[in-house]
Design an enzyme around this catalytic site. Sequence first.
Site, PDB file in Angstrom:
ATOM      1  N   HIS A 158     -85.211   1.639  34.912  1.00 14.49           N
ATOM      2  CA  HIS A 158     -86.545   0.928  34.695  1.00 14.49           C
ATOM      3  C   HIS A 158     -87.165   0.432  35.671  1.00 14.49           C
ATOM      4  O   HIS A 158     -88.430   0.227  36.024  1.00 14.49           O
ATOM      5  CB  HIS A 158     -86.615  -0.131  33.269  1.00 14.49           C
ATOM      6  N   ARG A 196     -79.741   0.890  32.690  1.00 19.13           N
ATOM      7  CA  ARG A 196     -81.027   0.756  32.079  1.00 19.13           C
ATOM      8  C   ARG A 196     -81.927   0.106  33.051  1.00 19.13           C
ATOM      9  O   ARG A 196     -83.166   0.299  33.334  1.00 19.13           O
ATOM     10  CB  ARG A 196     -81.306   0.447  30.609  1.00 19.13           C
ATOM     11  N   ASN A 204     -89.973  -2.696  27.788  1.00 17.53           N
ATOM     12  CA  ASN A 204     -89.169  -3.744  28.198  1.00 17.53           C
ATOM     13  C   ASN A 204     -88.721  -4.770  26.992  1.00 17.53           C
ATOM     14  O   ASN A 204     -87.774  -5.410  26.897  1.00 17.53           O
ATOM     15  CB  ASN A 204     -89.186  -4.101  29.609  1.00 17.53           C
ATOM     16  N   HIS A 242     -77.301   8.347  28.358  1.00 15.70           N
ATOM     17  CA  HIS A 242     -77.275   7.946  26.888  1.00 15.70           C
ATOM     18  C   HIS A 242     -75.927   8.385  26.293  1.00 15.70           C
ATOM     19  O   HIS A 242     -75.996   8.255  25.075  1.00 15.70           O
ATOM     20  CB  HIS A 242     -78.343   8.573  26.185  1.00 15.70           C
TER      21      HIS A 242
END
Length: 330
Positions: free
Chosen positions: A67, A63, A95, A194
Amino acid sequence: MISSTASSFILSTILLTLLLSQTKAQLNATFYDSTCPNASTIVRSVIQQALQSDIRIGASLIRLHFHDCFVNGCDASILLDNSANIQSEKDAGPNTNSTRGFDVVDNIKTALENSCPGIVSCADILALAAEASVSLQGGPSWSVLLGRRDSLTANQAGANSSIPSPFENLSNLTSKFSAVGLDTTDLVALSGAHTFGRAQCRLFVNRLYNFSGTGNPDPTLNSSYLTTLQQTCPQSGSGFNVANLDVTTPDSFDNNYFANLQTGQGLLQSDQELFSTSGAPTISLVNTFSSNQTAFFQSFTQSMIKMGNISPLIGSNGEIRSDCKKVNGS
């Protein structure tokens, strides 16, 4: 006779092609072969150790890479702390109180600095950590392209506007992926990350009680799954309890995420949108990946490499940070 407009278009196209080929030439799988040949082994071993006490860490690390790449490209800007000149991306909405794994990134950096000081960038650490995290938990392996350098600044506003949100509909998700050069296949394949990890109640509680102001739960939610989630996330709760992103195999990297979408068991709105948006081009991809794990793994690795190629700093741009949390000399 070619018009000046046409000739300038042709020239700009040639320049863009040269720029893209230069980027691809700069990022390559053998970048550290002579300067830090054990780089990927070191990254993998630190993560292997971290997984012993935190099974979530793989999902948390991938992740961070995701990001990072969506904001100014894959330049490790997400790792920078606040300073006199920097508003940290860690404090951006997507975040704050959510991204994790920074300590493991620091441990990886320390191990690499001990072995080959000043060589491996923090941006490349995130790319290598993403691959190791996936393969260590049952997913595919791939050759990570390397040679990124680290940014000298962060972009908190960009993190707030560019990172896809769990509350977004398919149209907005598609637009945010398209803005960084990623297509519908990339959207569905990368959402498949996911298949492991957790999400906080505050990121999906909107689906459980009062979806879009209707006073009712999201109608696409499987009813028994809804009951389970309501127990985990009471309406008056803090919002910081966590639920598994993949209800069937929460800690394995596999294709069950897609089968869950087919039965209304996607955790986030942004997950379920891929299957439950009427007439969407994403539905056939979900069906393919659900029935064929090999196809998912192949698409996922291609999309990860593509995402890792978003606007890297190369050549003499940026720097190789000695501490991922701060710019050198600060």
